[in-house]
Scaffold this motif. Structure first.
Motif, short mmCIF file in Angstrom:
data_model
loop_
_atom_site.label_atom_id
_atom_site.label_comp_id
_atom_site.label_asym_id
_atom_site.label_seq_id
_atom_site.Cartn_x
_atom_site.Cartn_y
_atom_site.Cartn_z
N MET A 152 -22.52 61.56 -14.94
CA MET A 152 -21.30 62.33 -15.12
C MET A 152 -20.85 62.90 -13.77
SD MET A 152 -19.30 63.60 -17.53
CE MET A 152 -18.09 64.86 -17.70
N THR A 153 -19.64 62.65 -13.41
CA THR A 153 -19.14 63.13 -12.13
C THR A 153 -18.55 64.53 -12.28
OG1 THR A 153 -16.99 62.08 -12.47
CG2 THR A 153 -18.65 60.79 -11.32
N THR A 154 -18.48 65.24 -11.17
CA THR A 154 -17.89 66.58 -11.19
C THR A 154 -16.40 66.51 -10.88
OG1 THR A 154 -18.51 66.88 -8.88
CG2 THR A 154 -20.04 67.70 -10.52
N ILE A 155 -15.97 65.42 -10.26
CA ILE A 155 -14.55 65.19 -9.97
C ILE A 155 -14.04 64.18 -10.98
CG2 ILE A 155 -12.89 64.29 -8.28
CD1 ILE A 155 -14.18 66.91 -7.40
N THR A 156 -13.00 64.51 -11.73
CA THR A 156 -12.48 63.57 -12.71
C THR A 156 -11.59 62.54 -12.04
OG1 THR A 156 -10.48 64.87 -13.18
CG2 THR A 156 -12.47 65.38 -14.49
N LEU A 157 -11.48 61.40 -12.69
CA LEU A 157 -10.60 60.35 -12.20
C LEU A 157 -9.16 60.84 -12.14
CD1 LEU A 157 -10.20 57.40 -11.33
CD2 LEU A 157 -10.04 56.81 -13.76
N ASP A 158 -8.74 61.60 -13.14
CA ASP A 158 -7.37 62.13 -13.16
C ASP A 158 -7.11 63.06 -11.98
OD1 ASP A 158 -6.64 60.72 -15.42
OD2 ASP A 158 -7.07 62.38 -16.80
N LEU A 159 -8.08 63.90 -11.64
CA LEU A 159 -7.91 64.81 -10.50
C LEU A 159 -7.83 64.02 -9.20
CD1 LEU A 159 -7.71 67.70 -9.44
CD2 LEU A 159 -10.21 67.75 -9.37
N ALA A 160 -8.69 63.02 -9.04
CA ALA A 160 -8.65 62.20 -7.83
C ALA A 160 -7.31 61.46 -7.72
CB ALA A 160 -9.81 61.21 -7.82
N LYS A 161 -6.82 60.93 -8.83
CA LYS A 161 -5.54 60.22 -8.81
C LYS A 161 -4.40 61.17 -8.49
CE LYS A 161 -4.96 57.01 -12.03
NZ LYS A 161 -5.04 56.29 -13.31
N ALA A 162 -4.45 62.38 -9.00
CA ALA A 162 -3.42 63.37 -8.68
C ALA A 162 -3.47 63.72 -7.20
CB ALA A 162 -3.61 64.63 -9.54
N HIS A 163 -4.67 63.89 -6.67
CA HIS A 163 -4.84 64.22 -5.25
C HIS A 163 -4.28 63.10 -4.36
CE1 HIS A 163 -6.71 66.01 -1.70
NE2 HIS A 163 -7.23 64.82 -1.41
N LEU A 164 -4.51 61.86 -4.76
CA LEU A 164 -4.06 60.71 -3.99
C LEU A 164 -2.64 60.26 -4.34
CD1 LEU A 164 -7.40 58.73 -4.20
CD2 LEU A 164 -6.37 59.64 -2.12
N LYS A 165 -2.05 60.90 -5.35
CA LYS A 165 -0.71 60.54 -5.83
C LYS A 165 -0.65 59.07 -6.25
CE LYS A 165 1.28 64.12 -3.17
NZ LYS A 165 2.19 64.91 -2.72
N ILE A 166 -1.60 58.71 -7.12
CA ILE A 166 -1.69 57.35 -7.64
C ILE A 166 -1.33 57.37 -9.12
CG2 ILE A 166 -3.25 55.43 -8.19
CD1 ILE A 166 -4.87 56.19 -5.71
N ASP A 167 -0.40 56.51 -9.50
CA ASP A 167 -0.03 56.33 -10.91
C ASP A 167 -0.63 55.02 -11.40
OD1 ASP A 167 1.56 58.67 -11.05
OD2 ASP A 167 3.24 57.60 -10.15
N GLY A 168 -0.77 54.88 -12.68
CA GLY A 168 -1.27 53.63 -13.25
C GLY A 168 -2.78 53.56 -13.23
#
Length: 101
Positions: free
Chosen positions: A1-17
């Protein structure tokens, strides 16, 4: 289990899809393992994860993502931005090997 969620990382990187999800998941896991190895304890032991550590992890994930195709020969380069290591230093368990284990 990661402490950083995929959604948070994508928001940080401004990645959609979802095209990059598998790659980003790998970068998240690698960043968290690198931090845990450096600090000397699992990140899951922090409850909650301090904000500066979370931001440092996001920046490390971004570094992995943005620099994934860089090849450097014959010059000095850093593995990750120094300010990330500075944050990790504040939580490091020990600096040198000792025989107390």
């Amino acid at each position: 289990m990661t402490t950083i969620t995929l959604d948070l990382a994508k928001a940080h990187l401004k990645i959609d899809g979802t095209t990059e999800d598998e790659l980003l998941t790998l970068y998240i896991e690698a960043a968290e393992q690198q931090a845990a190895n450096y600090i000397g304890k699992e990140l899951s032991e922090f409850d909650p994860l301090p904000a500066d550590l979370k931001l440092a992890l996001l920046r490390l994930v971004a570094f992995f993502y943005e620099c994934r195709n860089i090849a450097v020969f014959g010059i000095t380069s850093q593995i990750a931005p120094l300010n990330i290591a500075t944050v990790f230093d504040a939580y490091r368990e020990r600096w040198f090997h000792d025989d107390e284990e």
